[in-house]
Write a protein that holds these residues in place. Structure first.
Motif, mmCIF file in Angstrom:
data_model
loop_
_atom_site.group_PDB
_atom_site.id
_atom_site.type_symbol
_atom_site.label_atom_id
_atom_site.label_comp_id
_atom_site.label_asym_id
_atom_site.label_seq_id
_atom_site.Cartn_x
_atom_site.Cartn_y
_atom_site.Cartn_z
ATOM 1 N N ALA A 288 0.834 -1.209 0.000
ATOM 2 C CA ALA A 288 0.000 0.000 0.000
ATOM 3 C C ALA A 288 0.866 1.255 0.000
ATOM 4 O O ALA A 288 0.573 2.226 -0.716
ATOM 5 C CB ALA A 288 -0.927 -0.001 1.209
ATOM 6 N N LYS A 289 1.952 1.239 0.759
ATOM 7 C CA LYS A 289 2.855 2.387 0.809
ATOM 8 C C LYS A 289 3.507 2.619 -0.554
ATOM 9 O O LYS A 289 3.595 3.760 -1.020
ATOM 10 C CB LYS A 289 3.923 2.143 1.868
ATOM 11 C CG LYS A 289 4.906 3.261 2.030
ATOM 12 C CD LYS A 289 5.924 2.931 3.106
ATOM 13 C CE LYS A 289 7.006 3.977 3.196
ATOM 14 N NZ LYS A 289 8.034 3.632 4.185
ATOM 15 N N TRP A 290 3.975 1.554 -1.194
ATOM 16 C CA TRP A 290 4.580 1.682 -2.520
ATOM 17 C C TRP A 290 3.593 2.266 -3.518
ATOM 18 O O TRP A 290 3.944 3.130 -4.321
ATOM 19 C CB TRP A 290 5.074 0.331 -3.018
ATOM 20 C CG TRP A 290 6.306 -0.179 -2.344
ATOM 21 C CD1 TRP A 290 7.152 0.500 -1.521
ATOM 22 C CD2 TRP A 290 6.831 -1.494 -2.451
ATOM 23 N NE1 TRP A 290 8.162 -0.323 -1.105
ATOM 24 C CE2 TRP A 290 8.003 -1.550 -1.668
ATOM 25 C CE3 TRP A 290 6.440 -2.634 -3.126
ATOM 26 C CZ2 TRP A 290 8.765 -2.697 -1.546
ATOM 27 C CZ3 TRP A 290 7.208 -3.780 -3.014
ATOM 28 C CH2 TRP A 290 8.359 -3.807 -2.230
ATOM 29 N N LEU B 52 2.670 5.232 -7.425
ATOM 30 C CA LEU B 52 1.580 5.349 -8.391
ATOM 31 C C LEU B 52 0.925 6.721 -8.336
ATOM 32 O O LEU B 52 0.439 7.208 -9.349
ATOM 33 C CB LEU B 52 0.567 4.227 -8.210
ATOM 34 C CG LEU B 52 1.101 2.820 -8.435
ATOM 35 C CD1 LEU B 52 0.009 1.790 -8.315
ATOM 36 C CD2 LEU B 52 1.774 2.693 -9.799
ATOM 37 N N ASN B 53 0.902 7.339 -7.174
ATOM 38 C CA ASN B 53 0.337 8.682 -7.089
ATOM 39 C C ASN B 53 1.226 9.709 -7.771
ATOM 40 O O ASN B 53 0.748 10.662 -8.345
ATOM 41 C CB ASN B 53 0.088 9.094 -5.632
ATOM 42 C CG ASN B 53 -1.100 8.368 -5.036
ATOM 43 O OD1 ASN B 53 -1.928 7.859 -5.764
ATOM 44 N ND2 ASN B 53 -1.187 8.330 -3.728
ATOM 45 N N LYS B 54 2.555 9.499 -7.730
ATOM 46 C CA LYS B 54 3.470 10.417 -8.413
ATOM 47 C C LYS B 54 3.278 10.344 -9.924
ATOM 48 O O LYS B 54 3.366 11.333 -10.609
ATOM 49 C CB LYS B 54 4.930 10.064 -8.070
ATOM 50 C CG LYS B 54 5.355 10.520 -6.727
ATOM 51 C CD LYS B 54 6.812 10.222 -6.505
ATOM 52 C CE LYS B 54 7.269 10.665 -5.138
ATOM 53 N NZ LYS B 54 8.697 10.350 -4.890
#
Length: 112
Positions: free
Chosen positions: A100-102, A107-109
């Protein structure tokens, strides 16, 4: 400038030559790759030494690190195989929170 990184190909080849010559053929396709990712190294290690008990796995997992390319490979695997975070974490022996952190970081970047 000289590359001071660890030469895993040489280390693993030496281990295979000296202690497990009968497993070399099984590991050769991975050892012939130009670059070895953390995932490849883990896979070769499992082929050489076999699976370990739960306690050893837990200890080893705490000391693993993944490059960005490894993380993208793992997240791409999730997308290709239509896995949720728990299934992906179980497959790669990660924590769900790590996955989830990755996704949150990488993915948000990309989507911004």
């Amino acid at each position: 400038m000289q590359n001071l990184g660890i030469n895993y190909k040489q280390i693993l080849s030496d281990i295979l030559d000296k202690k497990f010559p009968y497993k070399k053929e099984e590991c050769l396709p991975l050892l012939k790759k130009d670059t070895l990712s953390a995932i490849h190294i883990i896979e070769i290690n499992e082929r050489i030494f076999g699976t370990t008990d739960k306690e050893t796995n837990s200890f080893n997992q705490k000391h693993r690190s993944y490059s960005k390319s490894d993380i993208f490979h793992i997240l791409d695997y999730q997308k290709k195989h239509n896995l949720n975070n728990s299934q992906l974490a179980n497959y790669f022996k990660l924590s769900r929170n790590t996955v989830a952190k990755w996704k949150k970081i990488f993915l948000n970047k990309i989507s911004q």
